[in-house]
Motif scaffolding. Sequence first.
Motif, PDB file in Angstrom:
ATOM      1  N   ASN A  73     -26.981  -1.644   6.361  1.00 35.57           N
ATOM      2  CA  ASN A  73     -25.623  -2.128   6.125  1.00 35.57           C
ATOM      3  C   ASN A  73     -25.364  -2.567   4.688  1.00 35.57           C
ATOM      4  O   ASN A  73     -24.358  -3.212   4.403  1.00 35.57           O
ATOM      5  N   THR A  94     -22.476  -2.024   2.310  1.00 36.34           N
ATOM      6  CA  THR A  94     -22.238  -0.594   2.201  1.00 36.34           C
ATOM      7  C   THR A  94     -20.781  -0.330   1.834  1.00 36.34           C
ATOM      8  O   THR A  94     -19.883  -1.095   2.205  1.00 36.34           O
ATOM      9  N   ASN A  98     -22.288   1.941   8.164  1.00 44.29           N
ATOM     10  CA  ASN A  98     -23.734   1.769   8.168  1.00 44.29           C
ATOM     11  C   ASN A  98     -24.435   3.125   8.201  1.00 44.29           C
ATOM     12  O   ASN A  98     -23.892   4.117   8.684  1.00 44.29           O
TER      13      ASN A  98
END
Length: 237
Positions: A73, A94, A98
Amino acid sequence: MKNLLLIFALASFQFVIAQTPCVGGFAGSFPCDGYDLQATFTLGELNAGSGNDSWGWTDPSDGKEYALIGLDNGTAFIDISNPTSPVYLGKLPTHTSNSSWRDIKTYANYAFIVSEAGGHGMQVFDLTRLRNVTNPPVTFTEDAHYNGIGGVHNIVINESTGYAYSVGGGGYNGGPHFINIQDPLNPVGEGGYSGDGYTHDAQVVTYNGPDTDYIGQEIFIGSNTDEVVIVDITDKS
């Protein structure tokens, strides 16, 4: 005397403050051979479900060392200057969704981050911001973003020329996508190479070997699906 190695083990056990010596081929639950385990973080402590890769940065101003950890993430930043008491400084989330794969490289005190997440592109993060984190862990924001690629598998940087190369996606049949990062906050795409298909991993060097025809040329060495390719990519056009 045994060598010392800092290992960040992304596993489900307690965070260890003091080092764990390598005894009988194990440092705690980890196999070892002459290396003592300095410290660990669990995935839970990094608020992540999985981790896949890591890179490092040494601050040229004071020699402090940092670990850059690719998570599902985002990217975690850990101060490892005191290897038996590392500090989790925070995470850059991110750019999109994910993903089980994220890759990080550094150039000129910036981190360049790609992921296989759809539409992720390349995040640019100013690593000097890690000097001034007063209440960790914090949530960081990216300093710049390059959207000339989407989801890619890997990124390679030739620090001597200031070029980054994303591979494993981003067009060009999965071959290298050329990105000028000489101005890190303003990356510029300069084409790519598609002649040999998908590249899983690569190295790019400025040649200084015995073949005088190629001295000073930028050479791409790609680990492709069924072969290793060697390409002169000095001319980006």
